[in-house]
Enzyme design. Structure first.
Site, PDB file in Angstrom:
ATOM      1  CG  HIS A  35      -9.929   1.671   0.885  1.00  7.66           C
ATOM      2  ND1 HIS A  35      -9.448   0.530   0.293  1.00  7.66           N
ATOM      3  CD2 HIS A  35      -8.893   2.555   0.876  1.00  7.66           C
ATOM      4  CE1 HIS A  35      -8.184   0.722  -0.049  1.00  7.66           C
ATOM      5  NE2 HIS A  35      -7.821   1.942   0.280  1.00  7.66           N
ATOM      6  CD  GLU A  36      -8.681   6.175   1.789  1.00  8.09           C
ATOM      7  OE1 GLU A  36      -7.648   6.170   2.488  1.00  8.09           O
ATOM      8  OE2 GLU A  36      -8.680   5.890   0.570  1.00  8.09           O
ATOM      9  CG  HIS A  62      -5.243   3.142   4.341  1.00  4.14           C
ATOM     10  ND1 HIS A  62      -4.286   2.223   3.995  1.00  4.14           N
ATOM     11  CD2 HIS A  62      -5.874   3.453   3.175  1.00  4.14           C
ATOM     12  CE1 HIS A  62      -4.332   2.005   2.685  1.00  4.14           C
ATOM     13  NE2 HIS A  62      -5.294   2.735   2.162  1.00  4.14           N
ATOM     14  CG  HIS A  94      -1.900  -0.641   8.900  1.00  5.88           C
ATOM     15  ND1 HIS A  94      -1.420  -0.766   7.619  1.00  5.88           N
ATOM     16  CD2 HIS A  94      -1.137  -1.463   9.651  1.00  5.88           C
ATOM     17  CE1 HIS A  94      -0.419  -1.633   7.613  1.00  5.88           C
ATOM     18  NE2 HIS A  94      -0.223  -2.068   8.829  1.00  5.88           N
TER      19      HIS A  94
HETATM   20 ZN    ZN Z   1      -5.938   2.887   0.153  1.00  5.90          ZN
END
Ligand code: ZN
Length: 655
Positions: A445-446, A449, A452
């Site tokens: 998940h991290e 980011h 991104h």
């Molecule tokens: Zn998050």
């Protein structure tokens, strides 16, 4: 003063902050010098004799405040990951000064009247210009002098309260830790784990930042579970009062700015835009989620043979999970070794999708020996950016996991991105770091980011990378979680840390089957926190709350989300997202983003999954755009249609 490392740009590759040169005494002078420099720059922009243009106004503002930006980036990164008493003192001192500084810019009338006159034909400039106008109006630029004076007071008091809230929480993680003298009370933990908790002849289990401590699933002693749970929900009790005060002040500020409550103010510049849109979405989820959780509670009660309490839920859920799916976290862990999860899992998936590769740079360092720096390259070997990883929990590290940007990509400054992931994995006393399945998920998940941030290709720092509305920002990271159990990826990283054997096929199947398990609990604890956030921020202007705990209970009851055995993921006293983390009236964002996430996962599946073509499409239309265009337009460009809620309902078992 000349030696202050913040005064000049870093000379390290990618302008990586020179952590090794930074000392506590550098921060305050750098903050103050940085603020003074930016105010002088802003005065020059506001007082210019030239007619206002995009370049001499908006781009000039983007170019301003470099020292302040460098200082704040490093300071807040350290304050979150490696704090100490001195850092906490500086934070208290600087927070109201920074608030005053931001107000001095946003409430500068000469500057505001110039911004209003700027025009541009370029779409990326026009979008940024619109953002600036919106930021200024939302900060009170159009208010009268006395109204602005009151606004400044409110902002300053809110900043102080928010810092106080965060600091007592940080202290509570260890000060409210479960302490036992007899290691037998920790039955359920293995010996190595018990050993790692030993401190001054006692055993100390620090709290994690949410309600349901993972240890509750393992501890066999019911009374110890109850004690741990009560420490968790009762931590930092002084924060109830701070929270209530903040909610009242936020309502007053919203009214000043022309909104009926803080929630309305908060969502107006988000993709949701209105309170009604959020409530309509949540309204579709509450009843089916509560039904699921009640069904699960019955099963757990049958398993336990008595009426279960909130501190029993994780323990008996684990029992049912083991019985039904024969799934056992401790059987999984040997297959999830930290380095392998990154190199052969997370990085591997990114290479398959985007062609990028990762090389460790031991010559570069973070603020702590446990931070690893990787250089990221494009498929053709050209440089993309840096990725820093700080996986371990430590005293005075904020709970949870997060991504932060150390250098924002922008063409304006010709800077490539430097991004960072923080996790809170317990560092073993010796030997390899083995992760739980949840920790593996969080790591993917991290990293979503991080991608991104790394793929950002925009002109202006204000809209770089993850600088998107917060009800959009979780979307790319959630999409990246889809690769955790993607067969080709899983087969590549889930290998036994001693034997190198791949995870047996039946474990993989169980892993996938067990994903659907306990969804009622997960959805209800999330929605309860969301609705609690919502209740606090729908206070009418002038309304005060004298008993915050009673308010909390009444709010959950009124929202029809009160399942006795499932408490909110965060109670008011430790709801850092909304009282110190910029997510006020914004905790709904996770499920709001999940609508787009579920749609996107479907798109990847429809189009053949883990391929370069799919990765490139997602990167080009979505990840690389940062906040440089309307986020829902970016989504439509990627998906080819409007988002619908059905894929989400199906995934959560709510259809
Ligand atoms: Zn998050």
């Amino acid at each position: 003063m000349a030696e202050n490392p913040f005064f000049a740009p870093s000379t390290l590759p990618y302008e990586l902050p020179p952590f090794a040169d930074v000392r506590e005494e550098h921060y305050l002078p750098a903050f103050r010098h940085g603020m003074a420099e930016q105010l002088a720059e802003v005065d020059a922009i506001a007082g210019s004799a030239e007619p206002p243009t995009f370049d001499n106004t908006i781009a000039a503002l983007e170019r301003s405040g470099r020292i302040l930006d460098r200082t704040a980036t490093v300071f807040y990164s350290i304050a979150a990951s490696n704090s100490n008493d001195e850092i906490m003192e500086i934070e208290k001192t600087i927070s109201p000064e920074l608030t005053r500084h931001n107000d001095a810019i946003r409430l500068n009338r000469a500057l505001w009247s110039r911004i209003k006159l700027v025009t541009t034909e370029d779409p990326e400039e026009a979008w940024l210009l619109e953002k600036y106008r919106d930021d200024f109006i939302r900060a009170g630029a159009d208010l009268s002098e006395p109204e602005q004076a009151r606004l400044r007071e409110l902002n300053e008091e809110l900043a102080k309260l928010s810092t106080g809230f965060a600091q007592s929480l940080l202290k509570a993680l260890t000060e409210s830790a479960l302490v036992v003298e007899d290691p037998k009370e920790l039955d359920g933990f293995d010996e190595a784990r018990i050993e790692s908790l030993r401190k001054d002849g006692k055993y100390v289990l620090p709290l994690l930042n949410f309600t349901a401590q993972p240890a509750l699933a393992e501890l066999t002693n019911r009374d110890v579970r109850r004690r741990l749970y009560e420490l968790s929900v009762g931590r930092a009790p002084g924060n109830f009062e701070l929270a209530a005060r903040m909610a009242t002040l936020r309502a007053e500020r919203a009214a000043l700015l022309g909104f009926p409550n803080h929630a309305a103010y908060s969502v107006a510049d988000q993709t949701a835009k209105t309170v009604e849109a959020v409530e309509e979405m949540l309204g579709q989820l509450v009843r089916p989620a509560v039904r699921n959780a009640e069904r699960e509670a019955e099963e757990l009660t049958a398993q336990a043979g008595f009426a279960i309490e909130p501190w029993d839920w994780p323990y008996y859920a684990e029992k049912v999970r083991q019985a039904r799916y024969d799934f056992d976290d401790s059987v999984m862990r040997p297959y999830f070794e930290l380095n392998r999860v990154y190199r052969d899992g997370i990085f591997f998936a990114a290479t398959k999708l985007y062609g990028i590769t990762f090389t460790e740079r031991p010559d570069l360092s973070g603020y702590h020996p446990d931070v690893t720096v990787f250089e990221v390259f494009e498929e053709d070997g050209s440089r993309l950016g840096l990725f820093l990883l700080d996986p371990y929990a430590r005293e005075r590290k904020r709970g949870g996991a997060w991504m932060n940007s150390l250098v924002d990509q922008s063409f304006l400054f010709g800077l490539r991105p430097v991004v960072m992931n923080n996790l809170n994995v317990t560092k073993p006393a010796s030997g390899p770091t083995l992760l739980t399945y949840d920790e593996v998920n969080t790591a993917f998940h991290e990293f979503g980011h991080a991608l991104h941030g790394l793929f950002s290709q925009v002109r202006f720092p204000r809209v770089s990378g993850t600088s998107v509305p917060r009800d959009f920002v979780e979307y790319p990271s959630q999409v990246n979680e889809m690769w955790v159990t993607w067969p080709e990826v899983l087969a590549n990283y889930a290998k036994h840390h001693e034997t190198g054997e791949p995870m047996p096929a039946e474990l993989v199947e169980k892993l996938q089957a067990a994903e659907k398990f306990n969804q009622g609990f997960k959805t209800v604890e999330y929605l309860a926190a969301t609705l609690l956030d919502w209740a606090w921020h729908k206070l009418a202007p002038g309304e005060t709350v004298s008993d915050a705990e009673a308010f909390e209970a009444a709010a959950l009851e009124a929202a029809q989300i009160a399942v006795p055995q499932v408490r909110p993921r965060y109670r008011t006293n430790y709801f850092a997202h909304i009282f110190s983390g910029g997510y006020s009236a914004g905790y709904y964002s996770y499920i709001w983003s999940e609508v787009l996430d579920a749609e996107s996962v479907e798109w990847f599946k429809e189009n053949g999954g883990l391929t370069r073509a799919n990765g490139d499409h997602f990167r080009r239309e979505l990840l690389s755009r940062g906040g440089s265009l309307d986020p829902l337009t970016a989504f439509r460009n990627f998906r080819g249609r409007e988002p619908g809620i059905e894929p989400l309902l199906k995934r959560r078992g709510l259809d």
